[in-house]
Design an enzyme around this catalytic site. Structure first.
Site, mmCIF file in Angstrom:
data_model
loop_
_atom_site.group_PDB
_atom_site.id
_atom_site.type_symbol
_atom_site.label_atom_id
_atom_site.label_comp_id
_atom_site.label_asym_id
_atom_site.label_seq_id
_atom_site.Cartn_x
_atom_site.Cartn_y
_atom_site.Cartn_z
ATOM 1 N N MET A 164 -44.800 8.403 5.531
ATOM 2 C CA MET A 164 -44.423 8.982 6.811
ATOM 3 C C MET A 164 -45.621 9.792 7.310
ATOM 4 S SD MET A 164 -40.968 11.142 7.643
ATOM 5 C CE MET A 164 -41.247 12.389 6.396
ATOM 6 N N TYR A 441 -42.827 21.176 2.272
ATOM 7 C CA TYR A 441 -42.916 19.870 2.940
ATOM 8 C C TYR A 441 -41.560 19.385 3.431
ATOM 9 C CZ TYR A 441 -42.538 17.703 -1.888
ATOM 10 O OH TYR A 441 -42.197 17.328 -3.165
ATOM 11 N N GLU A 442 -41.623 18.421 4.358
ATOM 12 C CA GLU A 442 -40.451 17.932 5.103
ATOM 13 C C GLU A 442 -39.764 19.051 5.891
ATOM 14 O OE1 GLU A 442 -40.267 14.922 5.473
ATOM 15 O OE2 GLU A 442 -41.570 14.349 3.817
ATOM 16 N N GLY A 443 -40.557 19.996 6.351
ATOM 17 C CA GLY A 443 -40.023 21.101 7.146
ATOM 18 C C GLY A 443 -39.831 22.329 6.287
#
Length: 596
Positions: A164, A441-443
């Site tokens: 991603m 990570y991932e927000g």
């Protein structure tokens, strides 16, 4: 050396006794997901994680990944390729994928215990297949038929992995600032040019190809987030008929040297006119990417859970073995030169905190995963919508709370070892280092808090919260007058009412001052997480009493729930006070006065 044993008894308790997964699977049409099948999946998952992945954890941390600057190639630590080959051959990536694309068609939630075990056994290795699932979801929901046939089937089989590619050197959270370009070509493809950073598994030697999902701008893109498109950019070019061609014009420019997860390739990816295919509609890429991101956020929550559980297991073992001093009330083991440290109240405080947050967090996470199955396969539109609202509401809570609790628990577990926890020999310091990234990570946790407060509560008017509060109220009504549960029902009912009132109060103040949302977000999220966990602990006690579990197991659930309600749930008092305090004290200090 840190050890790992899959917590199969508690996993089965969460699935079968608390969530009644067998019944739910039948109702949703998963006839093949009976207990025999589920148990076989759990047993084999545990075997793979305990015997194949866990022994590679320290090796991966020591060796890390190797980057060849000339070629851009990345080599994984010893044993990683062989472990991945076993993973792909075993069909683990296909567990919940649709049958028409080579998957096994099992419930999504059944993959969550596997993810938890992988993350506990070897988090860095688990990052390589992690995003393949999200990429597969994005292609399934937004890709063209030929893209699903060519790329999705390879992701499901594990022959290829996915990434991603969002973040750029100058933009992370604010994707509206991204600069990567996509120039249309005469053959219907696009030339992708730009640099992406922090790309997990962006380059490696585990598979023959890597499928990058890249956010970029078309020449006619409007400014901001409304001008973002999503592109499929493989490491090796792939034709529409599935045939592989030459190396695409993209490469790994560097790998990051990190605090933890040394064996996970965190890459700087440079795209230089690389051939890419548009996924979905132009300028609608952010919606497709969020499909992938939300899947990944629940997955990262499981990373925090897995690390917390492994850390707790090792701390518990050490606390039972380490002889030091005597119990304050007198020797508990007079035949030994000293008592084990598990008799000490402060050691018990740390162990019980880990046990309460881990076992309660497991049910919280699995329940969120079950909502994905209900949203996809529920019998009625109302049921599907309620599940979709609920999983949207729970996702930031699962991601933020389980990762922050993972950091807390790995530090508690390390503390139980004293000075021995700080040295490499016992493996506890690796777990603490690895856990830290999960909150980022991932927000980040702050982003999850804003998502919960700003979007799920304010914009969507608390649709998911209403569903969850309905569950709490129904449970309290069902067990009203139940003497065995009254010690949990009364405070849970009170907290549910307070949660609702707190939400309404913040919403009312935010109408007059938008800064209220940002000021309340962090504490509101954790207040929500602790109340949600109180519900699951009450449910767990009720489920244990109604189950065929041993009396010792039932007693342990009840005593852990008592500890949670007495010593962890009161954290909500501080979070509520902070929410009620408003933004004043946060915003009063002038920017230039921070160093005064």
């Amino acid at each position: 050396m840190s050890q790992y044993k899959a917590p199969l008894r508690d996993i089965r308790f969460a699935l079968y006794d608390v969530l009644d997964a067998e019944t739910r699977f039948r109702q949703l049409g998963f006839e093949e997901a009976g207990r025999e099948t589920v148990d076989a999946v759990l047993d084999e998952s545990a075997r793979f994680c305990e015997t194949v992945l866990a022994p590679l954890n320290a090796i991966g941390d020591e060796h890390g990944v190797t980057h060849d600057k000339a070629s851009g190639d990345v080599t994984t630590p010893p044993g990683f390729r062989q472990a991945y080959a076993q993973f792909a051959e075993g069909g683990w990536g296909a567990l919940g994928a649709p049958v028409e694309y080579g998957g096994l068609g099992l419930p999504h939630v059944l993959g969550m215990p596997l993810e938890e075990m992988i993350d506990a056994a070897n988090l860095a290795w688990g990052n390589f297949p992690l995003l393949s699932h999200g990429a597969a979801n994005a292609l399934r929901l937004h890709g063209e038929a030929w893209q699903r046939e060519v790329f999705l089937t390879k992701l499901v089989s594990g022959e290829w992995t996915g990434t991603m590619c969002l973040t750029e050197p100058h933009c992370g959270t604010d994707l509206g600032l991204l600069r990567t370009r996509a120039e249309p070509r005469d053959d219907g493809t696009h030339a992708i040019s730009g640099t992406k950073i922090f790309i997990t598994a962006g380059e490696h030697d585990l598979t023959d190809n890597i499928v990058h999902l890249v956010l970029a701008r078309l020449p006619d893109a409007p400014a901001g987030s409304k001008g973002i498109s999503l592109f499929l950019v493989p490491k090796f070019k792939v034709a529409r008929d599935g045939s592989m061609g030459e190396r695409n014009t993209l490469r790994c420019g560097a790998v990051e040297h990190k605090m933890g997860i040394h064996a996970s390739a965190t890459c700087v990816m440079n795209f230089d006119g690389a051939q890419g295919y548009l996924i979905g509609q132009p300028h609608k890429g952010l919606m497709a990417m969020f499909t992938m991101m939300n899947t990944a956020r629940l997955g990262v929550g499981l990373q925090g859970l897995g690390l917390a559980d492994r850390a707790y297991q090792n701390a518990l073992r050490y606390a039972r073995e380490r002889l030091q001093s005597r119990a304050l009330s007198g020797a508990r083991f007079p035949d030994k030169p000293a008592d084990p440290i598990i008799v000490q109240p402060d050691v018990r405080r740390m162990l019980l905190t880990c046990k309460a947050l881990t076992e309660g967090g497991r049910v919280l996470a699995y329940h969120a995963g079950l909502q994905i199955d209900i949203a996809d396969h529920g019998a009625t539109e109302d049921e599907r919508k309620a599940a979709d609202d609920l999983v949207g509401f729970l996702t930031p809570i699962v991601k933020a709370c389980l990762t922050e609790w993972g950091v807390e628990c790995t530090y508690h577990a390390l503390q139980c070892f004293g000075g021995h926890g700080y040295i490499r020999e016992h493996g506890m310091e690796q777990l603490a280092r690895d856990a830290r990234i999960t909150t980022l990570y991932e927000g980040t946790t702050g982003i999850q808090a804003l998502d919960l407060m700003g979007r799920k509560i304010m914009q969507l008017q608390g649709a998911g919260l209403k569903v969850f509060l309905g569950m709490v109220q129904a449970f309290c009504a069902e067990h009203a007058g139940d003497a065995a549960l009254e010690e949990f029902i009364a405070p849970l009912r009170e907290k549910a009412g307070e949660w609702q009132a707190l939400t309404l109060a913040v919403g009312k103040r935010a109408m007059a001052n938008p800064e209220e949302v940002g000021a309340a977000a962090h504490d509101y999220l954790f207040y929500s997480g602790y109340v949600a966990l109180a519900y699951w602990w009450a449910r767990s006690v009720a489920a244990a009493e109604a189950s065929s579990q041993s009396q010792a197991f039932k007693d342990a659930k009840r005593e852990t729930a008592r500890f949670y309600f007495a010593r962890i749930l009161p954290r909500t008092l501080a979070h509520k006070a902070a929410v009620d305090a408003g933004p004043g004290s946060l915003l009063a200090l002038d920017e230039d006065a921070f160093d005064a």
